[in-house]
Motif scaffolding. Structure first.
Motif, PDB file in Angstrom:
ATOM      1  N   LYS A 132       0.834  -1.203   0.000  1.00  0.00           N
ATOM      2  CA  LYS A 132       0.000   0.000   0.000  1.00  0.00           C
ATOM      3  C   LYS A 132       0.870   1.254   0.000  1.00  0.00           C
ATOM      4  CE  LYS A 132      -2.801  -1.540   3.416  1.00  0.00           C
ATOM      5  NZ  LYS A 132      -3.887  -1.562   4.413  1.00  0.00           N
ATOM      6  N   GLN A 133       1.964   1.230   0.753  1.00  0.00           N
ATOM      7  CA  GLN A 133       2.859   2.387   0.821  1.00  0.00           C
ATOM      8  C   GLN A 133       3.512   2.642  -0.539  1.00  0.00           C
ATOM      9  OE1 GLN A 133       3.213   4.430   3.549  1.00  0.00           O
ATOM     10  NE2 GLN A 133       4.265   5.726   2.082  1.00  0.00           N
ATOM     11  N   VAL A 134       3.954   1.597  -1.216  1.00  0.00           N
ATOM     12  CA  VAL A 134       4.556   1.737  -2.547  1.00  0.00           C
ATOM     13  C   VAL A 134       3.539   2.339  -3.510  1.00  0.00           C
ATOM     14  CG1 VAL A 134       5.394   0.422  -4.545  1.00  0.00           C
ATOM     15  CG2 VAL A 134       6.301  -0.058  -2.273  1.00  0.00           C
ATOM     16  N   LYS A 135       2.320   1.818  -3.484  1.00  0.00           N
ATOM     17  CA  LYS A 135       1.272   2.337  -4.375  1.00  0.00           C
ATOM     18  C   LYS A 135       0.974   3.802  -4.067  1.00  0.00           C
ATOM     19  CE  LYS A 135       0.516  -0.865  -7.181  1.00  0.00           C
ATOM     20  NZ  LYS A 135       0.951  -0.607  -8.552  1.00  0.00           N
ATOM     21  N   GLU A 136       0.916   4.144  -2.791  1.00  0.00           N
ATOM     22  CA  GLU A 136       0.673   5.529  -2.391  1.00  0.00           C
ATOM     23  C   GLU A 136       1.785   6.446  -2.897  1.00  0.00           C
ATOM     24  OE1 GLU A 136       0.160   6.882   1.866  1.00  0.00           O
ATOM     25  OE2 GLU A 136      -1.516   5.478   1.671  1.00  0.00           O
ATOM     26  N   ASN A 137       3.017   6.000  -2.756  1.00  0.00           N
ATOM     27  CA  ASN A 137       4.164   6.787  -3.222  1.00  0.00           C
ATOM     28  C   ASN A 137       4.129   6.965  -4.742  1.00  0.00           C
ATOM     29  OD1 ASN A 137       5.087   7.021  -0.608  1.00  0.00           O
ATOM     30  ND2 ASN A 137       6.610   5.392  -0.806  1.00  0.00           N
ATOM     31  N   GLN A 138       3.714   5.926  -5.456  1.00  0.00           N
ATOM     32  CA  GLN A 138       3.610   6.022  -6.908  1.00  0.00           C
ATOM     33  C   GLN A 138       2.558   7.038  -7.312  1.00  0.00           C
ATOM     34  OE1 GLN A 138       2.837   1.972  -8.127  1.00  0.00           O
ATOM     35  NE2 GLN A 138       5.016   1.440  -8.187  1.00  0.00           N
ATOM     36  N   VAL A 139       1.428   7.022  -6.634  1.00  0.00           N
ATOM     37  CA  VAL A 139       0.347   7.977  -6.932  1.00  0.00           C
ATOM     38  C   VAL A 139       0.813   9.397  -6.624  1.00  0.00           C
ATOM     39  CG1 VAL A 139      -1.950   8.748  -6.192  1.00  0.00           C
ATOM     40  CG2 VAL A 139      -1.532   6.327  -6.640  1.00  0.00           C
ATOM     41  N   GLN A 140       1.479   9.592  -5.487  1.00  0.00           N
ATOM     42  CA  GLN A 140       1.974  10.920  -5.120  1.00  0.00           C
ATOM     43  C   GLN A 140       3.041  11.384  -6.099  1.00  0.00           C
ATOM     44  OE1 GLN A 140       3.245  10.627  -1.043  1.00  0.00           O
ATOM     45  NE2 GLN A 140       1.150  10.686  -0.248  1.00  0.00           N
ATOM     46  N   GLY A 141       3.888  10.465  -6.551  1.00  0.00           N
ATOM     47  CA  GLY A 141       4.939  10.808  -7.515  1.00  0.00           C
ATOM     48  C   GLY A 141       4.361  11.247  -8.843  1.00  0.00           C
ATOM     49  N   LYS A 142       3.301  10.598  -9.299  1.00  0.00           N
ATOM     50  CA  LYS A 142       2.646  10.984 -10.555  1.00  0.00           C
ATOM     51  C   LYS A 142       2.006  12.353 -10.426  1.00  0.00           C
ATOM     52  CE  LYS A 142       1.716   6.350 -12.303  1.00  0.00           C
ATOM     53  NZ  LYS A 142       0.703   5.352 -12.616  1.00  0.00           N
ATOM     54  N   GLY A 143       1.420  12.643  -9.275  1.00  0.00           N
ATOM     55  CA  GLY A 143       0.800  13.943  -9.034  1.00  0.00           C
ATOM     56  C   GLY A 143       1.822  15.053  -9.064  1.00  0.00           C
ATOM     57  N   LYS A 144       2.986  14.831  -8.511  1.00  0.00           N
ATOM     58  CA  LYS A 144       4.058  15.821  -8.500  1.00  0.00           C
ATOM     59  C   LYS A 144       4.589  16.050  -9.906  1.00  0.00           C
ATOM     60  CE  LYS A 144       5.550  15.072  -3.752  1.00  0.00           C
ATOM     61  NZ  LYS A 144       6.594  14.538  -2.889  1.00  0.00           N
ATOM     62  N   ALA A 145       4.708  14.956 -10.681  1.00  0.00           N
ATOM     63  CA  ALA A 145       5.214  15.088 -12.056  1.00  0.00           C
ATOM     64  C   ALA A 145       4.277  15.942 -12.897  1.00  0.00           C
ATOM     65  CB  ALA A 145       5.377  13.710 -12.681  1.00  0.00           C
ATOM     66  N   LYS A 146       2.974  15.791 -12.710  1.00  0.00           N
ATOM     67  CA  LYS A 146       2.017  16.594 -13.453  1.00  0.00           C
ATOM     68  C   LYS A 146       2.113  18.061 -13.077  1.00  0.00           C
ATOM     69  CE  LYS A 146      -1.460  13.018 -14.212  1.00  0.00           C
ATOM     70  NZ  LYS A 146      -2.807  12.575 -13.903  1.00  0.00           N
ATOM     71  N   ASN A 147       2.314  18.332 -11.781  1.00  0.00           N
ATOM     72  CA  ASN A 147       2.406  19.721 -11.331  1.00  0.00           C
ATOM     73  C   ASN A 147       3.650  20.406 -11.853  1.00  0.00           C
ATOM     74  OD1 ASN A 147       0.039  19.549  -9.932  1.00  0.00           O
ATOM     75  ND2 ASN A 147       0.985  19.036  -7.976  1.00  0.00           N
ATOM     76  N   VAL A 148       4.762  19.669 -11.945  1.00  0.00           N
ATOM     77  CA  VAL A 148       6.018  20.250 -12.424  1.00  0.00           C
ATOM     78  C   VAL A 148       5.923  20.553 -13.911  1.00  0.00           C
ATOM     79  CG1 VAL A 148       8.465  19.730 -12.801  1.00  0.00           C
ATOM     80  CG2 VAL A 148       7.385  19.124 -10.640  1.00  0.00           C
ATOM     81  N   SER A 149       5.330  19.657 -14.699  1.00  0.00           N
ATOM     82  CA  SER A 149       5.262  19.862 -16.150  1.00  0.00           C
ATOM     83  C   SER A 149       4.152  20.822 -16.557  1.00  0.00           C
ATOM     84  CB  SER A 149       5.096  18.511 -16.864  1.00  0.00           C
ATOM     85  OG  SER A 149       3.854  17.934 -16.477  1.00  0.00           O
ATOM     86  N   GLY A 150       3.159  20.977 -15.713  1.00  0.00           N
ATOM     87  CA  GLY A 150       1.995  21.771 -16.072  1.00  0.00           C
ATOM     88  C   GLY A 150       2.105  23.134 -15.616  1.00  0.00           C
TER      89      GLY A 150
END
Length: 150
Positions: A132-150
């Motif tokens: 669950k922690q790995v999945k949570e980190n993956q979701v948070q990482g994707k959210g950060k990537a979108k914010n940086v590129s957008g």
């Protein structure tokens, strides 16, 4: 009272001293001579006052656990853990094995358990938490990537 277990007459006389007001009122309403032994007194008492006894679930309820469509791993693991704790007996090995079987065959966690099994509930819960922690980190990482590129 345990000291006097062999003396039924004494147990019947001592029993009322262990009662509280509600149970004492019940005891006082018993008809004289209606009970022939201390065992009968215990059964009558149990029939009247022991209403909140825990009814354990059968092992079948654990064997039929599956993750329901649209439900999260957290919901499934919580329900599985709750069911395991409501079963009387030592079925830890069954609980560990059936948790894996309740996951869809393509689920990453199920594949992980196929490669390396958990041998007890503690290991199972640790592996679930790590997943669950790995999945949570993956979701948070994707959210950060979108914010940086957008």
């Amino acid at each position: 009272m345990a000291v006097h277990l062999g003396n039924e007459a004494l147990m019947c006389r001592v029993f009322p001293s262990s009662l509280r007001p509600t149970t004492m009122r019940w005891f006082d309403t018993l008809e004289k001579g209606s009970l022939g032994s201390f065992e009968e007194l215990i059964r009558a008492f149990g029939a009247r006052f022991i209403t909140c006894t825990k009814v354990f679930k059968p092992i079948d309820s654990l064997l039929s656990m599956v993750i329901r469509e649209g439900k999260t791993l957290r919901t499934y693991s919580d329900r599985d853990w709750e069911t395991y704790n409501e079963i009387n007996g030592d079925f830890e090995d069954v609980a560990v094995k059936t948790f894996k079987l309740g996951l869809p065959t393509e689920h990453e966690l199920r594949k992980s358990f196929t490669m390396k099994t958990a041998s007890n509930m503690r290991q199972l819960m640790e592996r679930i938490d790590k997943y669950k922690q790995v999945k949570e980190n993956q979701v948070q990482g994707k959210g950060k990537a979108k914010n940086v590129s957008g």
